[in-house]
Each structure stands twice: as structure tokens, then as C-alpha cells.
Scaffold this motif. Structure first.
Motif, PDB file in Angstrom:
ATOM      1  N   SER A  83      -5.161  16.478   0.910  1.00 21.69           N
ATOM      2  CA  SER A  83      -2.811  16.959   1.728  1.00 21.69           C
ATOM      3  C   SER A  83      -2.418  16.935   0.687  1.00 21.69           C
ATOM      4  CB  SER A  83      -3.208  16.600   3.125  1.00 21.69           C
ATOM      5  OG  SER A  83      -4.028  16.796   3.573  1.00 21.69           O
ATOM      6  N   ASN A  84      -1.094  17.561   0.200  1.00 22.51           N
ATOM      7  CA  ASN A  84      -0.627  16.749  -0.371  1.00 22.51           C
ATOM      8  C   ASN A  84       0.615  15.891   0.045  1.00 22.51           C
ATOM      9  OD1 ASN A  84       2.167  17.094  -1.883  1.00 22.51           O
ATOM     10  ND2 ASN A  84       2.745  19.105  -1.330  1.00 22.51           N
ATOM     11  N   PRO A  85       0.446  14.740  -0.941  1.00 18.94           N
ATOM     12  CA  PRO A  85       1.239  14.002  -0.707  1.00 18.94           C
ATOM     13  C   PRO A  85       2.460  13.766  -0.722  1.00 18.94           C
ATOM     14  CG  PRO A  85      -0.536  13.263  -2.299  1.00 18.94           C
ATOM     15  CD  PRO A  85      -0.424  14.510  -2.955  1.00 18.94           C
ATOM     16  N   GLU A  86       3.334  14.766  -1.204  1.00 19.03           N
ATOM     17  CA  GLU A  86       4.630  15.084  -1.029  1.00 19.03           C
ATOM     18  C   GLU A  86       4.666  14.723   0.153  1.00 19.03           C
ATOM     19  OE1 GLU A  86       8.385  16.378  -3.569  1.00 19.03           O
ATOM     20  OE2 GLU A  86       6.820  16.904  -4.012  1.00 19.03           O
ATOM     21  N   ALA A  87       4.133  16.429   0.376  1.00 19.30           N
ATOM     22  CA  ALA A  87       4.630  16.776   2.507  1.00 19.30           C
ATOM     23  C   ALA A  87       4.145  15.906   3.012  1.00 19.30           C
ATOM     24  CB  ALA A  87       3.273  18.209   2.108  1.00 19.30           C
ATOM     25  N   MET A  88       3.657  15.035   3.441  1.00 20.84           N
ATOM     26  CA  MET A  88       2.641  14.563   3.864  1.00 20.84           C
ATOM     27  C   MET A  88       3.624  13.071   3.830  1.00 20.84           C
ATOM     28  SD  MET A  88      -1.587  13.205   4.095  1.00 20.84           S
ATOM     29  CE  MET A  88      -1.353  13.017   2.144  1.00 20.84           C
ATOM     30  N   ALA A  89       4.806  12.545   3.306  1.00 18.99           N
ATOM     31  CA  ALA A  89       5.893  11.278   2.368  1.00 18.99           C
ATOM     32  C   ALA A  89       7.510  12.432   3.220  1.00 18.99           C
ATOM     33  CB  ALA A  89       6.072  11.090   1.294  1.00 18.99           C
ATOM     34  N   GLU A  90       7.359  13.469   3.282  1.00 21.66           N
ATOM     35  CA  GLU A  90       8.937  13.873   3.823  1.00 21.66           C
ATOM     36  C   GLU A  90       8.520  14.297   5.413  1.00 21.66           C
ATOM     37  OE1 GLU A  90      11.482  14.993   2.757  1.00 21.66           O
ATOM     38  OE2 GLU A  90      11.165  14.184   0.707  1.00 21.66           O
ATOM     39  N   LEU A  91       6.714  14.597   5.919  1.00 17.37           N
ATOM     40  CA  LEU A  91       6.527  14.671   7.115  1.00 17.37           C
ATOM     41  C   LEU A  91       7.236  13.095   7.333  1.00 17.37           C
ATOM     42  CD1 LEU A  91       4.090  16.903   7.729  1.00 17.37           C
ATOM     43  CD2 LEU A  91       5.863  16.803   8.886  1.00 17.37           C
ATOM     44  N   LEU A 135       0.824  -1.196   0.028  1.00 17.80           N
ATOM     45  CA  LEU A 135       0.007  -0.031  -0.092  1.00 17.80           C
ATOM     46  C   LEU A 135       0.432   1.432   0.307  1.00 17.80           C
ATOM     47  CD1 LEU A 135      -2.765  -1.210   2.379  1.00 17.80           C
ATOM     48  CD2 LEU A 135      -3.117  -1.078  -0.022  1.00 17.80           C
ATOM     49  N   GLY A 136       2.077   1.034   0.621  1.00 18.59           N
ATOM     50  CA  GLY A 136       3.051   2.312   0.909  1.00 18.59           C
ATOM     51  C   GLY A 136       3.259   2.631  -1.276  1.00 18.59           C
ATOM     52  N   LYS A 137       3.636   2.014  -1.364  1.00 19.49           N
ATOM     53  CA  LYS A 137       4.037   1.678  -3.137  1.00 19.49           C
ATOM     54  C   LYS A 137       3.024   1.786  -4.059  1.00 19.49           C
ATOM     55  CE  LYS A 137       7.414  -1.679  -1.823  1.00 19.49           C
ATOM     56  NZ  LYS A 137       8.063  -3.137  -2.856  1.00 19.49           N
ATOM     57  N   ASP A 138       1.568   1.858  -3.586  1.00 19.26           N
ATOM     58  CA  ASP A 138       0.344   2.331  -4.304  1.00 19.26           C
ATOM     59  C   ASP A 138      -0.164   3.537  -4.452  1.00 19.26           C
ATOM     60  OD1 ASP A 138      -2.048   2.726  -5.806  1.00 19.26           O
ATOM     61  OD2 ASP A 138      -2.686   0.534  -4.267  1.00 19.26           O
ATOM     62  N   ASP A 139       0.353   4.621  -5.173  1.00 19.62           N
ATOM     63  CA  ASP A 139      -0.228   5.954  -5.461  1.00 19.62           C
ATOM     64  C   ASP A 139      -1.305   6.379  -5.263  1.00 19.62           C
ATOM     65  OD1 ASP A 139       2.842   6.313  -6.619  1.00 19.62           O
ATOM     66  OD2 ASP A 139       2.648   5.875  -8.336  1.00 19.62           O
ATOM     67  N   GLU A 140      -2.300   5.258  -5.634  1.00 16.69           N
ATOM     68  CA  GLU A 140      -3.610   5.469  -5.701  1.00 16.69           C
ATOM     69  C   GLU A 140      -4.439   5.809  -3.687  1.00 16.69           C
ATOM     70  OE1 GLU A 140      -6.114   2.657  -8.369  1.00 16.69           O
ATOM     71  OE2 GLU A 140      -5.773   3.641  -9.779  1.00 16.69           O
TER      72      GLU A 140
END
Length: 257
Positions: free
Chosen positions: A207-215, A46-51
Motif C-alpha cells: 500500500s501507499n506509505p504516504e496514504a497510510m501515514a495520513e490515515l 522504526l517510525g523514521k525508517d523509510d524501509e
């Protein structure tokens, strides 16, 4: 009836960008190796799933969240390698949650024991009901919360971890866990908790997925050595579970069931 070690599983239900991951086992949602392996793999994929934008981790039923390790499997362990492999199942789940770039929201509807406390400690934001008491019972059967310890200590601190690990037969209330940061919010009932979870995941889904991943990376900073650390801890538990003390303690506990 199928042997308890072979029962249980993991189901995934998707709603938009939210993936609800539910583990289940007829014995109070205990965690045999099969369920642990499936849970770790599910979270990783699920971590690899962009959806998928957000993951909600939950267990089946309306009473126990998780009874921890499967006693049926523990008592069947008869060598060091098998012991390490079993306890590595908990390590793999914790590390999968740690490395997953998506926020994982915990839903704890009832009591959590041992590995269940480890799961609640490894999510990024944890909701619970007032019935979600916690206990680290491992020392009472001659082992110790070695694998889940780093995750629990990260959430509630050294003093809280020591209290749970040393006084291994006593429950701590959901309010106790909330005050120490394990639970971010507690609710009077499941309906109220689920409404709050729905509200939060709706916000996160926009929310921004990229921002959440960086957080997520910043939240888990300092845990980069956990692949090795938790493997070492699994080996300790795998050795101790072979002791006469532990085998006798598990059999005594099972005889009361």
C-alpha cells in the motif's frame, strides 16, 4: 540471577518492509522501566525508517502477552520523582505508538493485564487468540489505570473502561474484548492468528506509505494533548504507589507467587 528489574528486553526482526518488534521478560512479559524505555525508542526509530512500512508488535512465548507493570520495580519506588518516571515509561510507549507514522499491528497470544491492555489498545489493528483475556488490576493494588486509561477508553468506550477499571480482580474474555472493539479478530490458536497477520501485512506492504501515514493521523485525531495528559496521569500513579495501601497490597500479591 539478575534482578527482575534488569531482565527483559526488546528484539526487532525485519522481513522486507515489515518490522516485528518483540518484547520479553521471564515474569510473564512484565514491563520494567528498562523495557518500556527501549520499546518506546524502538518504535520511534522504526517510525523514521523509510524501509519500514508496517510494524507488528508482539511478545515472547505462547502464554501471557503481558503482565503489566513490574511489581519488583513498583515496590522499589520510594519518592514522587521516581514514581512519575516509572509510570511515564508507559506514557512514552503509548505516545510513541500514537505518533508513529506507520501502522502498528498487535499480536496478542495470551492474557493481558494493566499495561498490557494499554499496549493492545494503542496499536492500530489488533489480532488475538481466544486465550487473550484482559484485566485492569491496578485498583486492586491501590493505584488505578490512569496512564493507560485514555488509550483503553478510546478503543472500548467509557462504559467498557469503567467495567474493567472498577471490577479490577475479574478477567474479561477475549470474546468480550472483541465485542467491544479492542480486538479486531480472534482466533482459536496462534497458527491461525499468525496466518491472518501475515496476510494483512502483505497487503499493507504494497500500500501507499504516504496514504497510510495520513490515515494514521486521522485515526488518532483528538489525542494531540496526550503528551501532557499522560504525564499528568503518570504523576497521579507515581503518588499513589507510595501509599501504605499500595505497598502492602503489592507485597501481599508477591508473597502468593
Amino acid at each position: 540471577m539478575t534482578d527482575a528489574v534488569d531482565q527483559g528486553g526488546v528484539d526487532v526482526h525485519r522481513e522486507g518492509g515489515v518490522a516485528h518488534v518483540e518484547f520479553h521478560h521471564p515474569l510473564s512479559n512484565s514491563l520494567p522501566g528498562k523495557v518500556l524505555s527501549t520499546l518506546a525508542e524502538t518504535i520511534t526509530q522504526l517510525g523514521k525508517d523509510d524501509e519500514v512500512l508496517v510494524i507488528v508488535l508482539r511478545s515472547a512465548g505462547d502464554r501471557a502477552f503481558c503482565a503489566g507493570a513490574s511489581f519488583d520495580e513498583l515496590i522499589s519506588i520510594d519518592n514522587l520523582d521516581t514514581g512519575k518516571i516509572f509510570f511515564s515509561g508507559f506514557a512514552n510507549v503509548i505516545n510513541a505508538m500514537r505518533k508513529c507514522p506507520k501502522f502498528i499491528i498487535g499480536r496478542v497470544q495470551g492474557k493481558a493485564v494493566g499495561g498490557g491492555v494499554g499496549l493492545a489498545s494503542s496499536v492500530d489493528y489488533c489480532f488475538a487468540t481466544k486465550f487473550a483475556a484482559v484485566k485492569l488490576s491496578e485498583l486492586a493494588i491501590g493505584i488505578g489505570p490512569f496512564v493507560v486509561g485514555p488509550a483503553v477508553e478510546r478503543k472500548i468506550g467509557v462504559s467498557g473502561m469503567n467495567e474493567l477499571a472498577i471490577d479490577a480482580t475479574e478477567w474479561r474474555t477475549a470474546e468480550w474484548a472483541h465485542m467491544r472493539g479492542l480486538y479486531t479478530d480472534i482466533y482459536d490458536n496462534v497458527d491461525a492468528m499468525d496466518a491472518a497477520i501475515e496476510e494483512l501485512v502483505a497487503k499493507l506492504s504494497s500500500s501507499n506509505p504516504e496514504a497510510m501515514a495520513e490515515l494514521k493521523k486521522t485515526f488518532w485525531r483528538g489525542t494531540e494533548d496526550w503528551d501532557q495528559l499522560l504525564a499528568e496521569r503518570a504523576a497521579i500513579s507515581g503518588r499513589l504507589v507510595l501509599s501504605d495501601f499500595t505497598r502492602n497490597a503489592i507485597n501481599k500479591f508477591k508473597s502468593k507467587k
